[in-house]
Design a protein around this motif. Structure first.
Motif, mmCIF file in Angstrom:
data_model
loop_
_atom_site.group_PDB
_atom_site.id
_atom_site.type_symbol
_atom_site.label_atom_id
_atom_site.label_comp_id
_atom_site.label_asym_id
_atom_site.label_seq_id
_atom_site.Cartn_x
_atom_site.Cartn_y
_atom_site.Cartn_z
ATOM 1 N N ARG A 670 0.843 -1.184 0.000
ATOM 2 C CA ARG A 670 0.000 0.000 0.000
ATOM 3 C C ARG A 670 0.883 1.241 0.000
ATOM 4 N N ILE A 671 0.504 2.220 -0.812
ATOM 5 C CA ILE A 671 1.169 3.523 -0.845
ATOM 6 C C ILE A 671 0.105 4.596 -0.677
ATOM 7 N N TYR A 672 0.320 5.478 0.279
ATOM 8 C CA TYR A 672 -0.605 6.584 0.521
ATOM 9 C C TYR A 672 0.208 7.861 0.627
ATOM 10 N N ALA A 673 -0.203 8.898 -0.101
ATOM 11 C CA ALA A 673 0.467 10.196 -0.050
ATOM 12 C C ALA A 673 -0.579 11.287 -0.003
ATOM 13 N N GLY A 674 -0.396 12.230 0.929
ATOM 14 C CA GLY A 674 -1.348 13.316 1.058
ATOM 15 C C GLY A 674 -0.655 14.632 1.344
ATOM 16 N N GLY A 675 -1.231 15.705 0.864
ATOM 17 C CA GLY A 675 -0.691 17.034 1.087
ATOM 18 C C GLY A 675 -1.820 18.041 1.214
ATOM 19 N N ALA A 714 1.623 13.788 4.547
ATOM 20 C CA ALA A 714 1.931 12.440 5.016
ATOM 21 C C ALA A 714 2.280 11.538 3.842
ATOM 22 N N LEU A 715 3.091 10.531 4.145
ATOM 23 C CA LEU A 715 3.438 9.492 3.169
ATOM 24 C C LEU A 715 3.572 8.179 3.920
ATOM 25 N N LEU A 716 2.899 7.149 3.416
ATOM 26 C CA LEU A 716 2.941 5.815 4.023
ATOM 27 C C LEU A 716 3.224 4.794 2.938
ATOM 28 N N ILE A 717 4.231 3.939 3.176
ATOM 29 C CA ILE A 717 4.550 2.819 2.279
ATOM 30 C C ILE A 717 4.665 1.584 3.151
ATOM 31 N N GLY A 747 6.543 -4.997 6.762
ATOM 32 C CA GLY A 747 7.392 -3.863 7.091
ATOM 33 C C GLY A 747 7.022 -2.655 6.261
ATOM 34 N N GLY A 748 7.534 -1.483 6.700
ATOM 35 C CA GLY A 748 7.229 -0.274 5.954
ATOM 36 C C GLY A 748 7.809 0.960 6.597
ATOM 37 N N VAL A 749 7.412 2.103 6.051
ATOM 38 C CA VAL A 749 7.930 3.393 6.498
ATOM 39 C C VAL A 749 6.835 4.435 6.318
ATOM 40 N N PHE A 750 6.827 5.473 7.189
ATOM 41 C CA PHE A 750 5.909 6.580 6.981
ATOM 42 C C PHE A 750 6.534 7.876 7.483
ATOM 43 N N TRP A 751 6.034 8.995 6.933
ATOM 44 C CA TRP A 751 6.386 10.336 7.379
ATOM 45 C C TRP A 751 5.095 11.110 7.624
ATOM 46 N N THR A 752 5.105 11.990 8.617
ATOM 47 C CA THR A 752 4.076 13.034 8.745
ATOM 48 C C THR A 752 4.784 14.317 9.163
ATOM 49 N N GLU A 753 4.318 15.445 8.683
ATOM 50 C CA GLU A 753 4.928 16.713 9.076
ATOM 51 C C GLU A 753 3.942 17.854 8.858
ATOM 52 N N PHE A 754 4.242 18.987 9.516
ATOM 53 C CA PHE A 754 3.460 20.193 9.333
ATOM 54 C C PHE A 754 4.270 21.204 8.539
ATOM 55 N N LYS A 755 3.616 21.781 7.583
ATOM 56 C CA LYS A 755 4.220 22.858 6.801
ATOM 57 C C LYS A 755 3.367 24.106 6.983
ATOM 58 N N ASN A 756 4.010 25.168 7.509
ATOM 59 C CA ASN A 756 3.318 26.435 7.745
ATOM 60 C C ASN A 756 2.121 26.257 8.679
ATOM 61 N N ARG A 757 2.315 25.476 9.754
ATOM 62 C CA ARG A 757 1.229 25.261 10.699
ATOM 63 C C ARG A 757 1.818 24.966 12.075
ATOM 64 N N GLN A 758 1.300 25.635 13.097
ATOM 65 C CA GLN A 758 1.696 25.344 14.466
ATOM 66 C C GLN A 758 1.107 24.000 14.866
ATOM 67 N N TYR A 773 9.832 6.971 9.856
ATOM 68 C CA TYR A 773 9.512 6.001 10.910
ATOM 69 C C TYR A 773 9.483 4.640 10.240
ATOM 70 N N ARG A 774 10.386 3.740 10.642
ATOM 71 C CA ARG A 774 10.571 2.459 9.952
ATOM 72 C C ARG A 774 10.358 1.300 10.915
ATOM 73 N N GLU A 775 9.817 0.217 10.368
ATOM 74 C CA GLU A 775 9.677 -0.996 11.158
ATOM 75 C C GLU A 775 9.684 -2.216 10.253
ATOM 76 N N LEU A 776 9.966 -3.370 10.867
ATOM 77 C CA LEU A 776 10.092 -4.634 10.142
ATOM 78 C C LEU A 776 9.666 -5.755 11.077
#
Length: 816
Positions: A670-675, A714-717, A747-758, A773-776
Motif C-alpha cells: 500500500r502507498i498513501y500520499a497526502g498534502g 503524510a506518506l505511508l509505504i 514492514g514499511g515506512v511513513f512520514w508526517t509533518e506540518f508545513k506552515n502550521r503550528q 519512521y521504519r519498522e520490520l
C-alpha cells in the motif's frame, strides 16, 4: 452470503435452529411423500417427461445419468435416486440416456399427455479391447496420451469465440452431528444464464432462485462459478495458482498412469490417474478421462495434494462431466464440488460438523452467436429484479435435476421450524448468544463505547428500499456519557442503473471520527476501549447536511462529487472509565478541532479491479486474491466562495495491490500520499494511527502503540507477504518442510509533518514523524487449528528508526 465458486467459499450466515414435534414430523413426512409422486408442471406447447433410470440387470437406480434431447443442445441429469425430468418442445420425441460403462439407450417417445412417465433400464458395457485393456497402472501409455492432449490444447481453445448456456444449481448442506449424519441443514437452488467470450470474459445472471427458510433470499448468490478450464496452463483456486493437468509444463509436475479404457457408446475413453511428482507442491491429484483419437477431456475428478491448505475444508473434491455438442465441442454438463467443514470451536446455531455438495447442471449451449453489447463488465453475477418472484411451472420446467424425496421433505421441515413461534426463553437465549458476535464483528450503529460518548445505544438501517430507484438510511441513538441524542437520515436516488448515476442527501447530528490511515473506518473499538481505553480514533461533533452525486465513468470506476455544510465542534472527554483499570488516566486526550461553519467541496475518483455481484441494485464486491485499487481525492474550502470559517485545499492518492508472487504466497502493499495548502484544520489532518485490535494481516505500522502521528502532509509505504507453509515446504529440509505454521513478513515506512502550521494546541504537542519512521517484522499463524474457525497468530515487529515509541511489539492476531 453464499457463493457457488468451486475455488472460493462464502461465509455462512447466522442461522436459527429448532425442533418440531411428532405431529409436525408426521405432517412433513406425509407432505414429502405426496410431493415425491406429484406430477411435474409443463409449460404451454411443451410436455414433461420424467421417470427412473435403473440398471437393467440389478434393478438398482443409476445416479447422475445424462439425458439428451436429440436434435437439440438440451440435456438434464438424473439425481442421486436415478430420477430425471426434462421438457420437450413441440416436435421433439427422441431421448438418449447415457452413462459411463453403460450402453446408451435411444428412446422414441410415444405421443401422449403433457406429462409422460417413462422408466429406462440400461445395460452395462463390458468390452474386451485386447492388449489395450489395462488392469494395473501403466506409466508410458499415460504419458503419451497426456502429451497428445496437451498438443490439442491450442486447437481446442481456438475453436470457440463465445458461447452461452443455461444452468440449474443446487447447494446442499448436511448436519453431520445428527445420529444418521444425513439431516439436511440448508438447501439453496438457483437458475442462471451464463455467458463466456474469448479470452476469459465471463458473466452469470440469476434468473430465479429459492432457498430454505433459514437463509434470506438476498444471501442466495449460488451460481455455477467460472468454469475451471483444465486446458489452461494455470488454474487459480484461492491463494493458489495450480498447474493444470494439461498445462504445457504439466509433465514437469505430474506423473500420469493409464488405469483403464472405458467405453461410452462407441467412443473409447482413457482413464488416467494424475499423481503429483512432489506431493508437498500445491497440485491436483485424481483422475482425468480423455477421448481416444481426438484427445478431448471428457471427465475430471480431482482432489488436492497436501500442499494445498484450504483451512476449514476437509477432503474437498471437484469433478466435471462433459458431453459433445455439435459433433465437435466437449463442454461441461455437470460440475460438482463437495467436502466437509468442521468447526473446533462451537458457533451459536451452526453445527460444528457439516458436509456440503454444490452441483450444477449445464444445458442449452449456444456457440458463436455473439453476445449483446454491454453483457460483460464489472459485474460477475447479476440478480434479475424478479428472481424471487416466479411461477411454479417455469421453475419446474428448468429444474433439470429433480429434488430427491429427502430434499423435498427437508424443505418442509426447515420451513416449518423457522415459521413456528419461538418461546420467549429461547428468544432470550438466542439474543445472549448473538450479542457477543455483534460486539466483536458487528457495526457500531447498535452499541459502542468511547471516551467522548461513553455508552451509546441505537438502531441503524443502512439500505432501506423505498422504491425501485429510491433507498434510505436512518440511524439514531443516545450517547449516555455525553448526554446527547444523535441521528442521521439520508436518501439516495438512482437516476441511471447502468451508469450507476445517483444523487444523495444526508442530514446528521452525531459524533464523527477523524480520518485515519491505518484503522478501517468500519472498525468498532468498543471492546478494547471499554476494557483498557485502547481506541485509535479521535472525535468531533458535526451537525448539518451534505449532498452528493456519483457515477461510473468506465467499468470498475466511481466518481463522487460532494458538498458539505456542517457546524463543527470539539468533543470533550466525558469518561475515563475502563474495566481493567477503573477511572484511570489510560484513555488518551481527544484532540480539539477548529470550530465553526465548515463548508467544503469534495471530489473522489476510485478504481477497483475486483469484480462485483449486482444483487437487485445493490453492489457487493468480491474479495479476490489478486486485485488493484487506486483512489485520488481533493477537498477544498474557501470564504471567497461563500460564508465559511475554513480556507484549505487537501488532496491525496492511495494505491493498493495484492498478488500471488512466484508461487510462494500472496504479497500486499500500500502507498498513501497526502498534502495540503492553506490552513488545514485538525479534523482534516493526515493521521497514522496505532491500528485496530487483532490487525494481524493489516498493512500499517504496529509499534507506535497508543500514539497517533499527524500532519498536514503524510506518506505511508507498507507491505505484507504471506508465505503460509510454502517457504518451509520449498526448503526440502527434513523436519523444516513439515512445520505446520504459517509464516509472513511485513514492514514499511511513513512520514508526517506540518508545513506552515503550528502543531502544538494548548499544552498538548502533536506527534509528528518528520524523519522516516521504519519498522520490520514477521508473523506466525496457524497456532490454534484446534480452535477453528478462530485461528490465532502472533506478530513480531521491530521499530528501527529510534522514535520514543515501542522498540518491539508482540501482537495477537485472529485469522477467520
Amino acid at each position: 452470503m453464499l457463493t457457488g465458486y468451486a475455488h472460493s467459499r462464502g461465509g455462512l450466515s447466522t442461522l436459527s435452529d429448532g425442533q418440531i414435534g411428532l405431529w409436525g414430523c408426521l405432517f412433513v413426512l406425509i407432505l414429502g411423500l405426496l410431493m415425491t409422486f406429484a406430477p411435474v408442471f409443463a409449460v404451454d406447447g411443451t410436455r414433461a417427461v420424467e421417470g427412473l433410470i435403473y440398471d437393467a440387470d440389478t434393478s438398482e437406480p443409476i445416479p447422475y445419468a445424462t439425458v439428451r434431447v436429440l436434435g437439440s443442445d438440451r440435456s438434464t441429469l438424473a439425481n442421486e435416486e436415478g430420477r430425471y425430468r426434462i421438457l420437450l418442445v413441440s416436435g421433439e420425441s427422441q431421448l438418449r440416456f447415457s452413462h459411463i460403462a453403460y450402453f446408451s439407450e435411444l428412446v422414441d417417445l410415444p405421443p401422449g399427455d403433457s406429462v409422460l412417465v417413462y422408466d429406462v433400464g440400461m445395460h452395462t458395457c463390458m468390452v474386451d479391447v485386447g492388449s489395450m485393456k489395462v488392469y494395473g497402472r501403466e506409466y508410458d501409455p499415460g504419458q503419451r496420451i497426456i502429451v497428445e492432449a496437451i498438443r490439442r490444447k491450442d486447437d481446442i481453445l481456438s475453436k470457440i469465440d463465445d458461447y452461452r448456456y443455461d444452468a440449474y444449481v443446487k447447494l446442499l448442506v448436511n448436519d453431520e452431528t445428527k445420529p444418521d449424519s444425513s439431516e439436511i441443514w440448508l438447501l439453496i437452488e438457483s437458475q442462471v444464464t451464463a455467458f463466456w467470450e474469448q479470452p476469459d470474459r465471463y458473466k452469470e445472471i440469476i434468473t430465479s432462485r429459492r432457498q430454505s427458510a433459514n437463509i434470506q433470499a438476498e444471501n442466495n448468490l449460488v451460481t455455477v462459478g467460472e468454469i475451471v478450464n483444465f486446458n489452461r496452463n494455470r488454474i487459480e483456486i484461492g491463494q493458489y495458482s495450480l498447474v493444470s493437468p494439461t498445462a504445457e509444463d504439466a509433465l514437469d509436475h505430474y506423473n500420469y498412469y493409464l488405469m483403464d479404457t472405458l467405453y461410452q457408446d462407441s467412443l473409447a475413453i482413457f482413464r488416467l490417474e494424475i499423481e503429483p511428482k512432489n506431493p508437498q507442491d500445491p497440485l491436483f491429484e485424481g483422475f482425468i478421462h480423455i477421448a481416444d483419437s481426438t484427445f478431448d477431456v471428457v471427465m475430471v475428478d480431482v482432489g488436492f495434494s497436501p500442499g494445498v491448505d484450504l483451512s476449514l475444508l476437509i477432503n474437498p473434491r471437484y469433478s466435471q462431466r462433459f458431453a459433445q455438442f455439435e459433433n465437435e465441442y466437449w463442454m461441461p454438463i455437470e460440475i460438482r464440488f463437495g467436502g466437509r467443514v468442521e468447526f473446533k470451536t462451537p458457533i451459536p446455531f451452526i453445527p460444528n460438523k457439516l458436509s456440503f455438495s454444490h452441483v450444477a447442471s449445464l444445458y442449452s449451449y449456444e456457440f458463436d452467436a455473439g453476445h449483446p453489447k454491454g453483457t460483460f463488465g464489472e459485474y460477475l453475477i447479476e440478480v434479475e429484479k424478479d428472481a424471487d418472484k416466479f411461477d411454479s411451472a417455469s421453475w419446474f420446467a428448468n429444474q433439470t435435476i429433480p429434488l430427491t424425496s429427502d430434499e423435498m421433505i427437508a424443505y418442509e421441515r426447515i420451513d416449518s421450524v423457522e415459521n413456528e413461534p419461538k418461546p420467549i426463553g429461547k428468544k432470550l437465549l438466542t439474543g445472549l448468544a448473538v450479542a457477543p458476535m455483534l460486539l466483536v464483528f458487528g457495526p457500531d450503529d447498535f452499541v459502542r463505547f468511547n471516551r467522548v460518548e461513553g455508552y451509546y445505544l441505537g438502531v441503524g438501517l443502512n439500505h432501506v428500499s423505498l422504491s425501485d430507484q429510491l433507498t434510505g438510511r436512518f440511524k439514531t441513538g443516545y450517547a449516555f456519557g455525553a448526554k446527547r441524542a444523535e441521528y442521521q437520515v439520508g436518501l439516495t436516488w438512482q437516476l441511471h442503473q447502468g451508469r450507476r448515476l445517483a444523487l444523495g442527501f444526508d442530514y446528521r447530528r452525531r459524533i464523527e471520527r477523524r480520518p485515519t490511515l491505518v484503522s478501517n473506518s468500519n472498525y468498532n473499538p468498543m471492546l478494547m476501549a471499554l476494557a483498557a481505553g485502547y481506541d485509535p480514533f479521535d472525535y468531533y461533533r458535526a451537525e448539518g447536511w451534505g449532498a452528493f452525486v456519483s457515477t461510473k465513468l468506465i467499468d470498475h470506476t466511481r466518481l463522487r462529487l460532494q458538498y458539505n455544510d456542517y457546524q463543527h465542534e470539539s468533543a470533550p472527554v466525558v469518561t475515563r472509565h475502563t474495566i481493567l483499570e477503573g477511572d484511570a488516566d489510560r484513555p488518551r486526550w481527544n484532540l480539539p478541532i477548529d470550530e465553526g461553519d465548515f463548508r467544503s467541496f469534495e471530489a473522489t475518483f476510485r478504481y477497483d479491479s475486483r469484480k462485483m455481484f449486482c444483487n437487485k441494485g445493490r453492489d457487493v464486491r468480491i474479495d479476490e486474491v489478486e486485485y488493484l485499487t487506486f483512489e485520488a481525492g481533493i477537498e477544498a474550502a474557501s470564504p471567497d466562495w461563500f460564508d465559511n470559517d475554513f480556507d484549505f485545499r487537501r488532496y491525496y492518492i492511495e494505491l493498493q495491490r495484492r498478488q500471488r508472487s512466484l508461487g510462494l504466497g500472496v504479497t500486499s502493499f500500500r502507498i498513501y500520499a497526502g498534502g495540503s495548502e492553506g490552513d488545514l484544520p485538525p479534523q482534516r489532518y493526515y493521521t497514522v494511527d496505532f491500528g485496530g485490535f487483532m490487525n494481524f494481516n493489516g498493512i500499517g505500522p504496529a509499534t507506535i502503540t497508543e500514539k497517533n502521528f499527524s500532519g498536514n502532509r503524510a506518506l505511508l509505504i507498507y507491505g505484507h507477504h504471506d508465505f503460509r507453509r510454502r517457504l518451509f515446504v520449498a526448503s526440502g529440509i527434513p523436519l523444516v518442510k513439515d512445520i505446520p505454521l504459517w509464516l509472513s513478513v511485513h514492514g514499511g515506512v511513513f512520514w508526517t509533518e506540518f508545513k506552515n502550521r503550528q502543531y502544538q494546541i494548548g499544552d498538548e504537542l502533536i506527534n509528528t514523524a518528520e524523519r522516516p519512521y521504519r519498522e520490520l517484522g514477521f508473523g506466525l499463524g496457524n497456532l490454534t487449528p484446534f480452535l477453528m474457525p478462530f485461528n490465532f497468530a502472533l506478530t513480531f515487529t521491530w521499530q528501527i528508526s529510534h522514535y520514543d515509541t515501542s522498540r518491539f511489539q508482540l501482537g495477537l492476531g485472529l485469522e477467520l
